[in-house]
Design an enzyme around this catalytic site. Structure first.
Site, PDB file in Angstrom:
ATOM      1  N   ASP A   1       0.840  -1.199   0.000  1.00  0.00           N
ATOM      2  CA  ASP A   1       0.000   0.000   0.000  1.00  0.00           C
ATOM      3  C   ASP A   1       0.880   1.257   0.000  1.00  0.00           C
ATOM      4  OD1 ASP A   1      -1.032  -2.179   2.236  1.00  0.00           O
ATOM      5  OD2 ASP A   1      -2.516  -1.662   0.727  1.00  0.00           O
TER       6      ASP A   1
ATOM      7  N   HIS B   1      -4.417  -3.495   6.643  1.00  0.00           N
ATOM      8  CA  HIS B   1      -4.221  -3.720   5.214  1.00  0.00           C
ATOM      9  C   HIS B   1      -5.573  -4.132   4.637  1.00  0.00           C
ATOM     10  CE1 HIS B   1      -2.523  -4.853   1.395  1.00  0.00           C
ATOM     11  NE2 HIS B   1      -2.956  -6.088   1.517  1.00  0.00           N
TER      12      HIS B   1
END
Lengths: 328, 353
Positions: free
Chosen positions: A160, A188
């Site tokens: 990410d 996440h």
């Protein structure tokens, strides 16, 4: 080549991320061009033949740094003596499955793998959980491997983080290596918070260069949050290449240290910094030195960010409760 | 103390990397980039495995229209990986755009054999593809572009490419037999239970097909701090070396497909990086590698086919290792694979008429 080889375990190694990851490890991308490695690859019995095929290809590639390959369906053999463990294996969500079902399957897997790791891994083994739900799988692993130091159990939010860097570099039309210090806070998942308030391009704040707070607070965030789905839509397969690459970055920076003035994002055992819930695996900005990560403290958190940090923290607390209910 | 040295070393490496980020990027084309080999190959290129950790690259990725969305997905992932060396990505279904300014071209795209297809059909499809791509490369690529053909039939695809891109020097058009070469090294290392870096100088002669000849007559084993010894004497099993070893290497592709249910993307991509790297950067002293190159008649092989030979590389050029002794057994094998290549050439030309 005088260095002793480092043993690196990859679970779920017969799958797509494994297939992208193992040649990267064997080429020194994870631990450096002068660090020999021994790969331990684990998968479930239905994947044994495919796993052997990967082993054959690793032999066929004649990698100079690859000192050995252990390909097994036995978790004890897989974990024996490993210095680095990348847990890619997990139960994928299938159509019609409820969140509780996915959680339940994965909780069982990570509970038993925790046991094996604790008993058989090398001391100070560094663990990276990739399989989703990554933060909660890592938490379960930590809870059931009490003799592994909590600081050694992490989950992957570097993907990410890198995605956020990539989006900024595309927006500003600059080299991605010039963008730094974004932060991925929290889970996440789609509640992650990609925060650019401290990010810079060659020492200039990203907010000033982008000059579009609406985009930075809106579309930029959702693009990063939903990037996984966008990749699946385009490729009809999930992001193996970039996930594997991020896993290498995560381990490499952890082991070899972050560059001066730069931090990265890692899912780590929360100590309550920034009022994140303690006792969950929460993604923070960290620097790394001498094989240890340290949360970057003292960053100003504005109101907008505060709400986002809380939201993702609340989700992690909820996941923790769900996971524990599956164990009872 | 160790960690201090490490930090110093890392600072120096970072300084050097920053300084050498001053290098102009090299443009690398991968055709068939949305496929499996492409997916394994592009992160290797972007990490410097092909051209070195200080060489910035610009990737050009080409595939056919039906794969356009998947290709975009690969581009997205390359952005998502935040590779420091990757300066730009050009993604296209237009071969002219794909070939523009490229310094290296890795031709992975081709028409795969499908069930029920005759050899002539596969050949026919691929001949058309490589003829068209030859044209585009010739017109658009940078001068001295180095070409590696991977898609099968690799040798003959490369030959067609050469024939229809006459202004590309023939020495710049090669095909991949480094995979077979690496497989041969791997088999010997497993047999002898040694590390693969201790074996060298096998040779793959001829066609990247089941007639290839993996030859160990000049291969050696050099254990760490030990003496270099011929593989034949260390293995001490000529029967194995002349039969099972050969067939294992020849048929390894099929063995991988049987195990994985997919063909060898990881090892093929890795071999493609090795092929280009050694070609550009040079082979280590005392070591040769195998490359499919335009035959000049060396070792009694008919000129005018792309034939795999032992080569050394220096200053961006390959040279066939000359003067190696060829015994009768080897002669036969080398001629058989040459004959197959001549037959393929004839078939390819018949498809063009």
């Amino acid at each position: 080549m005088a260095k002793e080889p480092v043993r690196v375990l990859v679970t779920g190694a017969a799958g797509q991320i494994g297939y992208a990851l193992v040649p990267m490890i064997a080429r020194g991308i994870m631990l450096g061009a002068d660090q020999p490695v021994i790969l331990h690859m684990l998968d479930i019995p239905p994947a044994a033949e495919a796993l052997n095929g990967v082993r054959m290809e690793l032999v066929d590639a004649a990698f100079p740094l690859l000192k050995g390959v252990v390909a097994t369906t036995d978790v004890v053999e897989a974990c024996t003596g490993v210095n680095v463990a990348v847990m890619v294996g997990g139960f994928p969500r299938k159509e019609g499955m409820e969140r509780k079902d996915v959680m339940s399957k994965n909780v069982s897997i990570y509970k038993s793998q925790a046991s094996a790791l604790e008993q058989h891994a090398a001391p100070n083994c560094k663990v990276l959980v990739v399989a989703n739900p990554a933060n909660t799988n890592a938490l379960i692993l930590k809870e059931f491997a009490p003799s592994i130091p909590a600081k050694n159990i992490t989950c992957l939010t570097r993907l990410d983080h890198n995605r956020a860097l990539g989006q900024i570099s595309e927006r500003l039309n600059v080299q991605v290596s010039d963008v730094k210090n974004v932060i991925i806070w929290g889970n996440h998942s789609s509640t992650q918070y990609p925060d650019v308030n401290h990010a810079t391009v060659r020492d200039k704040p990203v907010r000033e260069l982008v000059k579009d707070d609406e985009w930075l607070n809106g579309e930029f965030i959702t693009t990063v949050q939903q990037r996984g789905a966008a990749i699946i839509k385009a490729r009809k397969l999930s992001s193996a290449l970039s996930a594997a690459s991020a896993a290498c970055d995560h381990i490499r920076d952890w082991v070899l240290g972050t560059p001066e003035g730069t931090w990265v994002s890692m899912g780590v055992y929360s100590d309550g910094s920034y009022n994140a819930p303690a006792g969950v695996i929460y993604s923070f900005p960290v620097t790394c030195k001498n094989g240890e990560w340290t949360i970057v403290q003292g960053l100003a958190i504005d109101e907008f960010s505060r709400k986002k940090l809380e939201l993702t923290g609340a989700e992690l607390t909820e996941e923790k409760e769900l996971a524990y209910s599956c164990l009872s």
